[in-house]
Design a protein around this motif. Structure first.
Motif, PDB file in Angstrom:
ATOM      1  N   THR A   1       0.847  -1.182   0.000  1.00 55.65           N
ATOM      2  CA  THR A   1       0.000   0.000   0.000  1.00 55.65           C
ATOM      3  C   THR A   1       0.889   1.241   0.000  1.00 55.65           C
ATOM      4  O   THR A   1       2.003   1.226   0.517  1.00 55.65           O
ATOM      5  N   ALA A   2       0.368   2.302  -0.594  1.00 53.84           N
ATOM      6  CA  ALA A   2       1.124   3.547  -0.716  1.00 53.84           C
ATOM      7  C   ALA A   2       0.583   4.576   0.260  1.00 53.84           C
ATOM      8  O   ALA A   2      -0.537   4.471   0.765  1.00 53.84           O
ATOM      9  N   ARG A   3       1.410   5.579   0.515  1.00 56.68           N
ATOM     10  CA  ARG A   3       1.012   6.681   1.380  1.00 56.68           C
ATOM     11  C   ARG A   3      -0.209   7.384   0.795  1.00 56.68           C
ATOM     12  O   ARG A   3      -0.325   7.548  -0.417  1.00 56.68           O
TER      13      ARG A   3
ATOM     14  N   ARG B   1      -3.968   0.208  -2.475  1.00 54.83           N
ATOM     15  CA  ARG B   1      -3.133  -0.898  -2.904  1.00 54.83           C
ATOM     16  C   ARG B   1      -2.428  -0.512  -4.201  1.00 54.83           C
ATOM     17  O   ARG B   1      -3.066   0.052  -5.105  1.00 54.83           O
ATOM     18  N   VAL B   2      -1.123  -0.796  -4.314  1.00 55.92           N
ATOM     19  CA  VAL B   2      -0.362  -0.417  -5.510  1.00 55.92           C
ATOM     20  C   VAL B   2       0.463  -1.598  -5.997  1.00 55.92           C
ATOM     21  O   VAL B   2       0.785  -2.514  -5.234  1.00 55.92           O
ATOM     22  N   ASP B   3       0.782  -1.557  -7.289  1.00 50.72           N
ATOM     23  CA  ASP B   3       1.711  -2.526  -7.871  1.00 50.72           C
ATOM     24  C   ASP B   3       3.047  -1.834  -8.119  1.00 50.72           C
ATOM     25  O   ASP B   3       3.084  -0.750  -8.706  1.00 50.72           O
ATOM     26  N   ARG B   4       4.119  -2.449  -7.693  1.00 57.08           N
ATOM     27  CA  ARG B   4       5.458  -1.951  -7.981  1.00 57.08           C
ATOM     28  C   ARG B   4       6.136  -2.960  -8.909  1.00 57.08           C
ATOM     29  O   ARG B   4       5.979  -4.175  -8.746  1.00 57.08           O
ATOM     30  N   PRO B   5       6.902  -2.477  -9.877  1.00 54.73           N
ATOM     31  CA  PRO B   5       7.522  -3.415 -10.825  1.00 54.73           C
ATOM     32  C   PRO B   5       8.527  -4.340 -10.164  1.00 54.73           C
ATOM     33  O   PRO B   5       9.266  -3.941  -9.262  1.00 54.73           O
ATOM     34  N   VAL B   6       8.540  -5.571 -10.638  1.00 54.09           N
ATOM     35  CA  VAL B   6       9.538  -6.547 -10.196  1.00 54.09           C
ATOM     36  C   VAL B   6      10.693  -6.508 -11.194  1.00 54.09           C
ATOM     37  O   VAL B   6      10.495  -6.685 -12.393  1.00 54.09           O
ATOM     38  N   LYS B   7      11.901  -6.266 -10.693  1.00 52.97           N
ATOM     39  CA  LYS B   7      13.068  -6.156 -11.557  1.00 52.97           C
ATOM     40  C   LYS B   7      14.027  -7.320 -11.294  1.00 52.97           C
ATOM     41  O   LYS B   7      14.168  -7.773 -10.154  1.00 52.97           O
ATOM     42  N   THR B   8      14.649  -7.769 -12.357  1.00 51.95           N
ATOM     43  CA  THR B   8      15.690  -8.790 -12.205  1.00 51.95           C
ATOM     44  C   THR B   8      17.006  -8.087 -11.901  1.00 51.95           C
ATOM     45  O   THR B   8      17.488  -7.294 -12.714  1.00 51.95           O
ATOM     46  N   VAL B   9      17.542  -8.349 -10.722  1.00 50.52           N
ATOM     47  CA  VAL B   9      18.753  -7.674 -10.266  1.00 50.52           C
ATOM     48  C   VAL B   9      19.797  -8.733  -9.932  1.00 50.52           C
ATOM     49  O   VAL B   9      19.586  -9.563  -9.046  1.00 50.52           O
ATOM     50  N   HIS B  10      20.888  -8.700 -10.655  1.00 48.67           N
ATOM     51  CA  HIS B  10      21.977  -9.654 -10.389  1.00 48.67           C
ATOM     52  C   HIS B  10      22.952  -8.990  -9.426  1.00 48.67           C
ATOM     53  O   HIS B  10      23.980  -8.451  -9.824  1.00 48.67           O
ATOM     54  N   ALA B  11      22.591  -9.017  -8.155  1.00 50.88           N
ATOM     55  CA  ALA B  11      23.442  -8.403  -7.137  1.00 50.88           C
ATOM     56  C   ALA B  11      24.642  -9.301  -6.878  1.00 50.88           C
ATOM     57  O   ALA B  11      24.550 -10.522  -6.895  1.00 50.88           O
TER      58      ALA B  11
END
Length: 620
Positions: A232-234, A242-252
């Motif tokens: 949820t967002a402010r 309710r919000v959707d945030r993008p899922v990113k592929t991160v090769h940490a």
């Protein structure tokens, strides 16, 4: 600075939590801890030693669970002590005997709660007892006081009462398959696995566990359960959407890199600088605004000045860039310490390019200064940063990503020199847009930059000579560093390195300022380190050297080969392999790093984790 790891899974997550803390050790910390839901109760282990000791402790005590949180703490409120270490429990008000005995809420926190004193007083008046001096325990009790069977709801109701910066992870004894996280002014990421979810202050903590990362935004609250989550967002009043945030592929990359033949990570990172510079400049075939992102050409054409915001070592790279920007690009440049800039009255100009510099991209003071500059109408923003997925990169219009790789030693080395490389490219790009860079000059600068890795290797070959100097420095308690022009910021950086890791008091001055006060300190017991390139200020610098020599001072001079500065009584000279013109600061800082490193080794300090310091400073 402080590190957070949390998990909800169908397997024992303690090894994952411990591994995550180990990958965050590079940030610096003075205590660590882990808490899990086990056997219907909250269990925890805390230590003021290293994470390895915590790992042994949880194995001995049989601590395990399917949900849990873990933390490395850098002390702000309260001394580095076990009772101040995270996670913190809330033990209720005593009305609930079970809660009072075993704890109901477990919580970890990065950041600073500015109104913790007044909240503490209110909670004490309601019967809550405090076992620590931390501001974090206030949040745990506050969430407990609002808990009515729904942890997600309690956290969302608690947040509006907090003033300051925070990233939190919290779970409750009554809900054994749920962890809630929230952020405001301090980084927090969500990791999405197969049937499990994770929280961390840094994607690196989750390397090898998941590469599917959601970067939570300011004001977000995330509810993690087995195999699912929602955010949820402010909201300005009313229910939080309710919000959707993008899922990113991160090769940490894991911070647990191998030391190889080196004694410490700092030494390894000093010797990685030729590679780091080469990687940072890889693919730069010509100078163009597009190196800094789409739209850079238009931005560069519109601006008429540069404002650089940074802290610590990064601010010294900005000070060096000021000389480049004004002499090569003919652009007025101003360098501000980020922690001061936002708290003073300034005169904004919308035609300013605001440049932030940060190794981690999560430096709280610099992020806050950036937001302040934008609030004043300066929306043309660019960052020089080593982490492409960081908040700084997301907040700025334009970016140049350095490729130093993971820097584990707290004292920055390769991040600094790669910042200088990125800032020099920025200088050339602005010069080209403004018509101050001829094709011949561009070709010369590109040739010099391509030669930097080889030139740095030659400087690193001076290490044996520097070690001999370090043996002299190890018995000292004070030192002066001198530089002029482009090399004054390099003297500042050399002094900072020495005091950071050897704990010798060191100050740097423009050499021309010596007779305006610092000369009073010069005696045979005060080593004076001098950066002496063969540039337009060399003869002036030689006069300053004579001022020190005449007072019996001991000079340690890093001199270009053709400066005609000779070793003599009280004058020690190490000759640099070649003069490097405008890029000379990148070469001259390396022997200063080596001097600090070997002096610290001779004094027996903890080189990679110096006392009281942290790597990524995510609090004000």
């Amino acid at each position: 600075m402080c590190g957070i790891v949390g998990a909800v899974s169908q397997r024992n997550i303690v090894p994952i939590l411990i591994q995550g803390l180990q990958r965050l050790e590079y940030r610096g910390y003075d205590s660590c801890g882990v808490a899990v839901h086990q056997g219907g109760e909250l269990r925890r282990a805390r230590s003021t030693s290293r994470v390895a000791e915590l790992d042994a402790q949880v194995l001995q005590d049989g601590v395990e669970g399917l949900i849990g949180i873990a933390h490395t703490r850098w002390a702000t409120h309260g001394a580095p002590a076990v009772h101040n270490a995270h996670p913190h429990f809330s033990h209720g008000t005593g009305a609930d005997a079970k809660s009072a005995k075993a704890g109901r809420i477990a919580l970890v926190h990065n950041g600073i709660i500015e109104n913790h004193d007044e909240l503490r007083a209110e909670l004490q008046a309601r019967g809550y007892e405090f076992s620590s001096q931390t501001d974090t325990e206030v949040i745990a009790h506050l969430v407990d006081s609002l808990y009515e069977g729904d942890l997600f709801d309690a956290v969302q109701r608690a947040l509006p009462q907090l003033r300051g910066a925070y990233a939190i992870a919290v779970f409750c004894r009554e809900e054994p398959q749920r962890v809630v996280g929230a952020r405001e002014g301090s980084p927090l990421v969500l990791g999405v696995g197969k049937g499990e979810t994770f929280l961390a202050s840094d994607a690196m903590a989750l390397a090898g566990v998941t590469d599917q990362i959601v970067y939570l935004e300011e004001g977000d609250v995330v509810d993690m359960q087995q195999g699912k989550y929602w955010i949820t967002a402010r909201a300005d009043g009313g229910a939080r959407p309710r919000v959707d945030r993008p899922v990113k592929t991160v090769h940490a990359h894991s911070g647990a890199a191998e030391l190889g033949p080196y004694r410490h990570y700092m030494q390894k990172e000093i010797f990685e600088q030729p590679r780091a510079i080469g990687d940072t400049l890889e693919g730069v075939e010509a100078i163009a605004p597009e190196l800094f992102g789409d739209g850079a050409a238009q931005v560069f054409a519109e601006i008429d000045k540069v404002l650089i915001l940074a802290c610590g070592t990064s601010s010294y790279s900005g000070m060096t860039a000021k000389y480049w920007l004004e002499s090569i690009a003919k652009v007025p440049a101003q360098v501000e310490v980020a922690s001061e800039y936002r708290y003073r009255d300034s005169v904004p100009d919308p035609k300013t390019l605001v440049v932030t510099i940060s190794q981690s991209g999560e430096t709280a003071d610099t992020l806050a200064a950036l937001k302040h500059a934008r609030s004043l109408g300066m929306t043309n923003t660019l960052t020089i940063c080593n982490v492409s997925t960081s908040a700084m990169v997301r907040e700025c219009k334009l970016a140049y990503i350095t490729r130093a790789g993971v820097e584990i030693g707290v004292a920055s080395t390769k991040a600094f020199t790669t910042q200088l490389a990125g800032l020099f490219l920025l200088t050339l790009a602005l010069a080209k847009v403004r018509g101050h860079l001829t094709a011949e000059a561009e070709a010369d600068h590109l040739k010099a930059m391509r030669h930097l890795p080889v030139a740095l290797q030659a400087v690193l070959a001076l290490e044996p000579q520097v070690i001999a100097w370090a043996e002299d420095f190890a018995s000292k308690e004070n030192a002066l560093f001198l530089g002029r022009g482009l090399h004054y910021p390099i003297a500042l950086e050399g002094a900072l390195k020495l005091k950071e890791i050897s704990y010798i008091h060191a100050e740097a001055y423009p050499a021309g300022e010596l007779k305006h006060g610092p000369l009073a300190l010069v005696t045979s017991a005060m080593p004076v380190v001098t950066v002496a390139p063969n540039d337009a200020l060399l003869e002036k610098l030689k006069s300053n050297i004579q001022e020190v020599k005449a007072r019996g001072g001991q000079l340690y001079v890093f001199a270009d080969a053709d400066t005609r500065i000779e070793s003599d009584a009280g004058v020690h000279v190490i000759r640099m392999p070649e003069h490097y013109g405008a890029l000379s600061p990148i070469l001259h800082v390396v022997p200063l790093q080596l001097l600090a490193y070997h002096t610290a080794c001779a004094r027996g300090t903890d080189v990679d984790k110096p006392r009281n310091l942290a790597k990524s400073v995510t609090v004000e």
